[in-house]
Design a protein around this motif. Structure first.
Motif, short mmCIF file in Angstrom:
data_model
loop_
_atom_site.label_atom_id
_atom_site.label_comp_id
_atom_site.label_asym_id
_atom_site.label_seq_id
_atom_site.Cartn_x
_atom_site.Cartn_y
_atom_site.Cartn_z
N MET A 55 9.72 9.24 -8.74
CA MET A 55 8.46 8.88 -8.12
C MET A 55 7.36 8.87 -9.19
O MET A 55 7.29 9.75 -10.02
CB MET A 55 8.16 9.89 -7.01
N GLU A 56 6.53 7.87 -9.13
CA GLU A 56 5.42 7.73 -10.08
C GLU A 56 4.38 8.83 -9.88
O GLU A 56 4.12 9.25 -8.76
CB GLU A 56 4.72 6.39 -9.88
N LYS A 57 3.78 9.26 -10.97
CA LYS A 57 2.69 10.23 -10.91
C LYS A 57 1.47 9.55 -10.27
O LYS A 57 1.10 8.45 -10.66
CB LYS A 57 2.35 10.70 -12.32
N THR A 58 0.86 10.22 -9.31
CA THR A 58 -0.31 9.66 -8.63
C THR A 58 -1.53 9.78 -9.54
O THR A 58 -1.88 10.86 -9.98
CB THR A 58 -0.56 10.40 -7.31
N ASN A 59 -2.17 8.64 -9.83
CA ASN A 59 -3.38 8.62 -10.64
C ASN A 59 -4.60 9.00 -9.82
O ASN A 59 -5.53 9.61 -10.32
CB ASN A 59 -3.61 7.23 -11.24
N ASP A 60 -4.62 8.58 -8.55
CA ASP A 60 -5.78 8.82 -7.70
C ASP A 60 -5.32 8.84 -6.25
O ASP A 60 -4.43 8.07 -5.86
CB ASP A 60 -6.81 7.70 -7.92
N SER A 61 -5.92 9.71 -5.47
CA SER A 61 -5.62 9.80 -4.05
C SER A 61 -6.96 10.02 -3.34
O SER A 61 -7.73 10.88 -3.74
CB SER A 61 -4.68 10.98 -3.80
N PHE A 62 -7.23 9.21 -2.31
CA PHE A 62 -8.52 9.31 -1.66
C PHE A 62 -8.46 8.80 -0.23
O PHE A 62 -7.52 8.14 0.17
CB PHE A 62 -9.60 8.56 -2.45
N ARG A 63 -9.49 9.15 0.51
CA ARG A 63 -9.70 8.68 1.88
C ARG A 63 -11.10 8.09 1.94
O ARG A 63 -11.91 8.31 1.05
CB ARG A 63 -9.63 9.84 2.88
N MET A 78 -9.12 10.43 8.77
CA MET A 78 -7.92 11.25 8.59
C MET A 78 -6.62 10.46 8.77
O MET A 78 -5.58 10.88 8.30
CB MET A 78 -7.94 12.45 9.56
N SER A 79 -6.70 9.33 9.44
CA SER A 79 -5.49 8.56 9.69
C SER A 79 -5.16 7.59 8.56
O SER A 79 -4.15 6.90 8.64
CB SER A 79 -5.62 7.79 11.01
N GLU A 80 -5.96 7.56 7.53
CA GLU A 80 -5.73 6.60 6.45
C GLU A 80 -5.93 7.28 5.10
O GLU A 80 -6.96 7.90 4.86
CB GLU A 80 -6.71 5.43 6.60
N LYS A 81 -4.92 7.16 4.23
CA LYS A 81 -4.99 7.76 2.90
C LYS A 81 -4.48 6.74 1.89
O LYS A 81 -3.49 6.04 2.13
CB LYS A 81 -4.14 9.02 2.84
N PHE A 82 -5.16 6.67 0.75
CA PHE A 82 -4.80 5.73 -0.30
C PHE A 82 -4.34 6.51 -1.53
O PHE A 82 -4.99 7.47 -1.92
CB PHE A 82 -6.00 4.85 -0.66
N GLU A 83 -3.22 6.08 -2.10
CA GLU A 83 -2.71 6.70 -3.32
C GLU A 83 -2.48 5.59 -4.34
O GLU A 83 -1.90 4.55 -4.03
CB GLU A 83 -1.41 7.45 -3.07
N LEU A 84 -2.92 5.83 -5.55
CA LEU A 84 -2.82 4.84 -6.61
C LEU A 84 -2.05 5.44 -7.77
O LEU A 84 -2.39 6.52 -8.26
CB LEU A 84 -4.25 4.44 -7.05
N ASN A 85 -0.98 4.76 -8.18
CA ASN A 85 -0.27 5.17 -9.39
C ASN A 85 -0.17 3.97 -10.32
O ASN A 85 -0.77 2.93 -10.07
CB ASN A 85 1.10 5.79 -9.05
N SER A 86 0.56 4.09 -11.39
CA SER A 86 0.58 3.03 -12.40
C SER A 86 1.30 1.77 -11.94
O SER A 86 1.15 0.72 -12.56
CB SER A 86 1.21 3.55 -13.69
N GLN A 87 2.07 1.82 -10.87
CA GLN A 87 2.85 0.68 -10.41
C GLN A 87 2.39 0.09 -9.08
O GLN A 87 2.57 -1.08 -8.83
CB GLN A 87 4.33 1.07 -10.28
N ARG A 88 1.81 0.92 -8.23
CA ARG A 88 1.49 0.43 -6.88
C ARG A 88 0.33 1.19 -6.24
O ARG A 88 -0.01 2.29 -6.65
CB ARG A 88 2.72 0.47 -5.98
N LEU A 89 -0.23 0.54 -5.22
CA LEU A 89 -1.21 1.16 -4.33
C LEU A 89 -0.46 1.44 -3.03
O LEU A 89 0.11 0.53 -2.43
CB LEU A 89 -2.40 0.22 -4.08
N VAL A 90 -0.45 2.69 -2.62
CA VAL A 90 0.25 3.09 -1.40
C VAL A 90 -0.81 3.40 -0.33
O VAL A 90 -1.73 4.17 -0.57
CB VAL A 90 1.12 4.34 -1.64
N VAL A 91 -0.66 2.76 0.83
CA VAL A 91 -1.59 2.96 1.94
C VAL A 91 -0.81 3.62 3.08
O VAL A 91 0.12 3.04 3.62
CB VAL A 91 -2.20 1.62 2.42
#
Length: 167
Positions: free
Chosen positions: A1-9, A66-79
């Motif tokens: 699994m890619e290291k998460t660069n940023d995680s936010f709501r 609270m129902s939506e979280k965004f995670e950004l790593n070097s390969q993808r944006l995960v919603v």
């Protein structure tokens, strides 16, 4: 699994002070509370209703946040979306075609913005992926752009726009 660069709501607090709907909610709460403590005389159940309405709006918005979280790593944006029923969408960064940001004057003062992402990924092929009320939106947009460029370089991907000039 890619290291998460940023995680936010999305930001509830910044939404309250950075949008007209949020400011209206705060005004409702203040008006209802002021009347409840006796600052405006006897108005019947209205102060309680105003305060309850403001509380309901804040609770509704909090559930959305609270129902939506965004995670950004070097390969993808995960919603990640949902509370009871959950869904996970992933947008491969090398497929991102455009990143647009909208923010009003109030949004700028509160430090939030709305980021629109267009890509060739199935998640956003027919519609934009919209990240609303993102705190530090300018910085996050730049970080996303840099990660998109890096992902394209790593995969050797180039984007070619085809224009039909038959008319």
């Amino acid at each position: 699994m890619e290291k998460t660069n940023d995680s936010f709501r999305s930001s509830l607090g910044r939404w309250l002070v950075g949008t007209s709907a949020g400011l209206g909610t705060l005004a409702l709460a203040i008006a209802g509370f002021a009347v409840l403590i006796g600052a405006a005389g006897d108005l019947g159940p209205w102060p309680l209703l105003l305060t309850a309405l403001a509380a309901a709006i804040v609770i509704w918005k909090w559930l959305q946040v609270m129902s939506e979280k965004f995670e950004l790593n070097s390969q993808r944006l995960v919603v990640r979306r949902g509370i009871i029923t959950k869904s996970i969408d992933e947008v491969e960064l090398y497929r991102v075609k455009d990143i647009r940001m909208d923010f009003s004057l109030l949004n700028q003062l509160a430090g939030i913005g709305t980021i629109h992402i267009t890509s060739s990924d199935e998640t956003t092929r027919n519609q934009r992926l919209v990240l609303r009320h993102v705190p530090h939106a300018l910085e996050r947009r730049e970080q996303l752009r840099n990660l998109v460029d890096a992902a394209r370089r790593e995969r050797g991907v180039r984007e070619i726009d085809l224009v039909n000039e038959s008319s």
